[in-house]
Scaffold this active site. Structure first.
Site, PDB file in Angstrom:
ATOM      1  N   LYS A   1       0.835  -1.212   0.000  1.00 54.93           N
ATOM      2  CA  LYS A   1       0.000   0.000   0.000  1.00 54.93           C
ATOM      3  C   LYS A   1       0.862   1.252   0.000  1.00 54.93           C
ATOM      4  CE  LYS A   1      -3.202   2.629   2.986  1.00 54.93           C
ATOM      5  NZ  LYS A   1      -4.078   2.623   4.178  1.00 54.93           N
TER       6      LYS A   1
ATOM      7  N   ASP B   1      -2.668  10.117   3.918  1.00 63.41           N
ATOM      8  CA  ASP B   1      -4.069   9.718   4.067  1.00 63.41           C
ATOM      9  C   ASP B   1      -4.817  10.736   4.922  1.00 63.41           C
ATOM     10  OD1 ASP B   1      -6.475   8.440   4.216  1.00 63.41           O
ATOM     11  OD2 ASP B   1      -5.769   6.743   5.448  1.00 63.41           O
TER      12      ASP B   1
ATOM     13  N   LYS C   1     -10.234  12.588   8.437  1.00 66.24           N
ATOM     14  CA  LYS C   1      -9.748  12.174   9.756  1.00 66.24           C
ATOM     15  C   LYS C   1      -9.711  13.363  10.718  1.00 66.24           C
ATOM     16  CE  LYS C   1      -6.536   8.522   8.248  1.00 66.24           C
ATOM     17  NZ  LYS C   1      -7.139   7.391   8.967  1.00 66.24           N
TER      18      LYS C   1
ATOM     19  N   ASP D   1       1.641   6.314   5.577  1.00 66.50           N
ATOM     20  CA  ASP D   1       0.657   5.351   5.081  1.00 66.50           C
ATOM     21  C   ASP D   1       1.124   4.634   3.801  1.00 66.50           C
ATOM     22  OD1 ASP D   1      -1.701   4.048   5.646  1.00 66.50           O
ATOM     23  OD2 ASP D   1      -2.976   5.458   4.553  1.00 66.50           O
TER      24      ASP D   1
ATOM     25  N   ASP E   1     -12.194   6.894   3.895  1.00 63.81           N
ATOM     26  CA  ASP E   1     -10.966   6.653   4.676  1.00 63.81           C
ATOM     27  C   ASP E   1     -10.542   5.181   4.605  1.00 63.81           C
ATOM     28  OD1 ASP E   1      -8.822   7.223   6.239  1.00 63.81           O
ATOM     29  OD2 ASP E   1      -9.940   7.401   8.128  1.00 63.81           O
TER      30      ASP E   1
ATOM     31  N   GLU F   1      -9.465   3.658   2.166  1.00 65.51           N
ATOM     32  CA  GLU F   1      -8.930   3.794   0.803  1.00 65.51           C
ATOM     33  C   GLU F   1      -7.870   2.750   0.489  1.00 65.51           C
ATOM     34  OE1 GLU F   1      -7.626   5.222   3.327  1.00 65.51           O
ATOM     35  OE2 GLU F   1      -5.484   4.967   2.947  1.00 65.51           O
TER      36      GLU F   1
ATOM     37  N   ARG G   1      -7.710  -0.439   1.065  1.00 69.85           N
ATOM     38  CA  ARG G   1      -8.246  -1.674   0.479  1.00 69.85           C
ATOM     39  C   ARG G   1      -8.677  -1.454  -0.973  1.00 69.85           C
ATOM     40  NH1 ARG G   1     -12.602  -2.075   5.185  1.00 69.85           N
ATOM     41  NH2 ARG G   1     -10.861  -1.017   6.191  1.00 69.85           N
TER      42      ARG G   1
HETATM   43  N1  BES Z   1      -4.251   4.414   6.977  1.00 68.19           N
HETATM   44  C1  BES Z   1      -5.364   4.059   7.783  1.00 68.19           C
HETATM   45  C2  BES Z   1      -5.015   3.009   8.842  1.00 68.19           C
HETATM   46  C3  BES Z   1      -4.026   3.390   9.902  1.00 68.19           C
HETATM   47  C4  BES Z   1      -4.435   3.772  11.158  1.00 68.19           C
HETATM   48  C5  BES Z   1      -2.665   3.275   9.666  1.00 68.19           C
HETATM   49  C6  BES Z   1      -3.513   4.080  12.136  1.00 68.19           C
HETATM   50  C7  BES Z   1      -1.747   3.588  10.637  1.00 68.19           C
HETATM   51  C8  BES Z   1      -2.162   3.966  11.872  1.00 68.19           C
HETATM   52  C9  BES Z   1      -6.499   3.520   6.931  1.00 68.19           C
HETATM   53  O1  BES Z   1      -6.568   3.984   5.635  1.00 68.19           O
HETATM   54  C10 BES Z   1      -7.771   3.903   7.601  1.00 68.19           C
HETATM   55  O2  BES Z   1      -8.019   5.063   7.698  1.00 68.19           O
HETATM   56  N2  BES Z   1      -8.526   2.905   8.043  1.00 68.19           N
HETATM   57  C11 BES Z   1      -9.750   3.132   8.703  1.00 68.19           C
HETATM   58  C12 BES Z   1     -10.772   2.253   8.029  1.00 68.19           C
HETATM   59  C13 BES Z   1     -12.187   2.465   8.472  1.00 68.19           C
HETATM   60  C14 BES Z   1     -12.704   3.794   7.968  1.00 68.19           C
HETATM   61  C15 BES Z   1     -13.045   1.343   7.909  1.00 68.19           C
HETATM   62  C16 BES Z   1      -9.572   2.736  10.161  1.00 68.19           C
HETATM   63  O3  BES Z   1      -8.918   1.744  10.434  1.00 68.19           O
HETATM   64  O4  BES Z   1     -10.073   3.455  11.015  1.00 68.19           O
HETATM   65 ZN    ZN Z   2      -4.750   4.670   4.804  1.00 67.36          ZN
HETATM   66 ZN    ZN Z   3      -7.703   5.794   5.466  1.00 64.83          ZN
END
Ligand code: BES
Ligand code: ZN
Ligand code: ZN
Length: 485
Positions: free
Chosen positions: A251, A256, A263, A274, A333, A335, A337
């Site tokens: 990824k 992000d 966020k 990220d 968010d 994104e 996946r």
């Molecule tokens: N990049 C984030 C995940 C992340 C969180 C990486 C903390 C490093 C540290 C990812 O893209 C994300 O925002 N995931 C969300 C998904 C949710 C909206 C389904 C999450 O995990 O909150």
């Molecule tokens: Zn992310």
């Molecule tokens: Zn995200």
């Protein structure tokens, strides 16, 4: 880097490093006999001091005794040597001698020590206007005293140097802020590395991505000022034998923001990391080529940032994907996946690897589950899962397996598209993200997903705030090496 394998009596001036273990009391007695330092005194200093590193400076000697503890493994040695260099040796330029005579050791321990020492040279302040003067380890002589066979030691040093140097480069990538590492710059890193280390790199620009239908990847890029980069790296040694074909996907979200599902501001700056999965995959490719491993490796990193704009994908939008499946975007968010789905499908369809592994800072859920001490492992093949778990144990880049039962799939059922990208509930987030990815691998029988959200960026020991760890590089290369043994 000059590493010499020598007898101790040829070491005249500089810093002497002596690893010992409290378990092996023999070490203390030998020290008394050989160096004339009172073993009881040494023992009591270690007892009174919780630090593993004891400076022992007399007028004629500069010795560091390193207490390696009772549980000696690759990671414990690597960590203490990293700390030693970072805290005590960075600011001088004297030659270094590591005398392993007082510790029961094998080649792996020597490898860990050298690897750690080099990681300890990491300089995070490269964007400061005044560069701090740190001694370059390249200009420093390192001597190793060990009873082990010379050729074995040489190989351990070669592996350690190659690994550490790539890890340092990966840390630079992950630490770089998003305005200093645009998708094009990250793609260029791979191109340059490919030229230097001998692997092929093809970069698809936006137009090409549109042409071949990487719709889900492009949906994430819609809010971005910068064009996306779909980087394909391939390493294939000349070999008459049948060699394993491995596919890696990483990824590469250079920043992000969350997109329109934006966020909170408090920790958003960490989202420059990220792209840790892509960096780990690029580093794995680089190191595999450097070490000339006997396998065919294909690595793909979809690279873009995830930003907010009038043109950005909106919650509720239905998008297409390379696999031909439609996706309802519930949360912009989620994104990672979306871009991983296209890269996995592309690699699987066009390269048909025996094994498919993806690496991503995918979910906060993994961080809440495993904290900063292990990455999440998800796999549909237990043999592969076990191999990865073992590589994690050996390198100290630990993984912990979580289930991917089909029961979880119903959470991302969509009434209006083939699947949705978020369940809408704060439950089992890491597992559901894995199920989403699995939807796009076309029933590949040997797939693993590594969620490194908690471990790619954190306590590296090389900075005050969180910083890059290069997690995944050594883990994956160790896994690849185990395949070719
Ligand atoms: N990049 C984030 C995940 C992340 C969180 C990486 C903390 C490093 C540290 C990812 O893209 C994300 O925002 N995931 C969300 C998904 C949710 C909206 C389904 C999450 O995990 O909150
Ligand atoms: Zn992310
Ligand atoms: Zn995200």
């Amino acid at each position: 880097m000059k590493i010499q394998l020598k007898q101790l009596n040829t070491f005249k001036e500089g810093i002497l490093i002596i690893p010992i273990s409290e378990k092996a009391k023999v070490g203390y007695n030998k020290i008394k006999k050989n160096l004339g330092i009172d073993s009881k005194l040494l023992e009591s200093i270690f007892y009174a001091n919780s630090d593993q590193i004891i400076k022992f400076y007399s007028s004629s000697e500069k010795i560091f005794f390193i207490d390696c503890g009772t549980a000696i493994n690759f990671n414990s040695i690597l960590q203490v040597f990293k700390k030693l260099y970072f805290n005590h040796l960075r600011n001088n330029s004297e030659d270094i001698c590591i005398d392993f005579s007082y510790l029961q050791h094998d080649a792996l321990i020597v490898q860990a020590a050298i690897n750690g020492l080099i990681l300890g040279t990491y300089e995070i302040g490269s964007y400061k206007s005044k560069n701090q003067k740190i001694t370059n380890l390249d200009e420093r002589k390192i001597q190793i005293v060990s009873k082990l066979d010379k050729s074995i030691l040489k190989e351990a040093c070669r592996q350690a140097i190659a690994t550490a140097k790539t890890q340092l480069r990966v840390m630079d990538l992950v630490n770089a802020p998003s305005n200093k590492l645009l998708p094009t710059q990250m793609a260029n890193w791979a191109v340059q590395s490919g030229k230097k280390n001998g692997f092929n790199v093809t970069v698809f620009d936006k137009e090409k991505c549109q042409k071949i239908g990487l719709h889900s990847f492009l949906a994430v890029n819609r809010g971005s000022e910068f064009p996306p980069q779909f980087v394909i790296m391939e390493y294939k040694p000349k070999s008459k034998k049948k060699i394993p074909k491995i596919g890696l996907v990483g990824k590469g979200v250079t920043f992000d923001t969350g997109g329109l599902s934006i966020k909170g501001h408090q920790n958003m700056h960490y989202m420059k990391s990220d792209m840790g999965g892509a960096a780990a995959v690029m580093g794995t490719m680089e190191l595999t080529a450097k070490l000339q491993l006997p396998l065919h490796l294909i690595a793909i990193t979809p690279i873009t940032d995830n930003c907010v704009d009038a043109t950005a994908t909106k919650p509720g939008d239905i998008i297409d994907s390379y696999a031909g499946k439609t996706i309802e975007v519930i949360d912009t968010d989620a994104e990672g996946r979306l871009i991983m789905a296209d890269a996995l499908a592309y690699l699987n369809k066009n390269y048909k690897p025996d094994t498919l592994i993806d690496v991503a800072t995918l979910t906060g859920s993994t961080v809440r589950t495993l904290g900063y001490h292990a990455g999440g492992l998800f796999s549909n093949n237990q043999i592969l899962a076990n191999q990865l778990l073992q590589a994690g144990q050996k390198t100290g880049e630990r993984l912990w397996q979580l289930p991917i039962w089909d029961d979880y799939l119903s959470d991302i059922h969509s009434d209006v598209a083939d699947i949705k990208n978020f369940s809408g509930r704060p439950l089992a987030g890491a597992i559901i993200a894995a199920k989403f990815l699995e939807f796009f691998i076309d029933n590949h029988p040997s797939w693993a997903h590594l969620d490194i959200a908690g471990v790619a960026f954190g306590n590296s020991g090389l900075s005050k705030d969180k910083s890059a760890t290069a997690f995944g590089v050594h883990l994956l290369v160790n896994f690849l090496q185990s395949l070719s043994k």
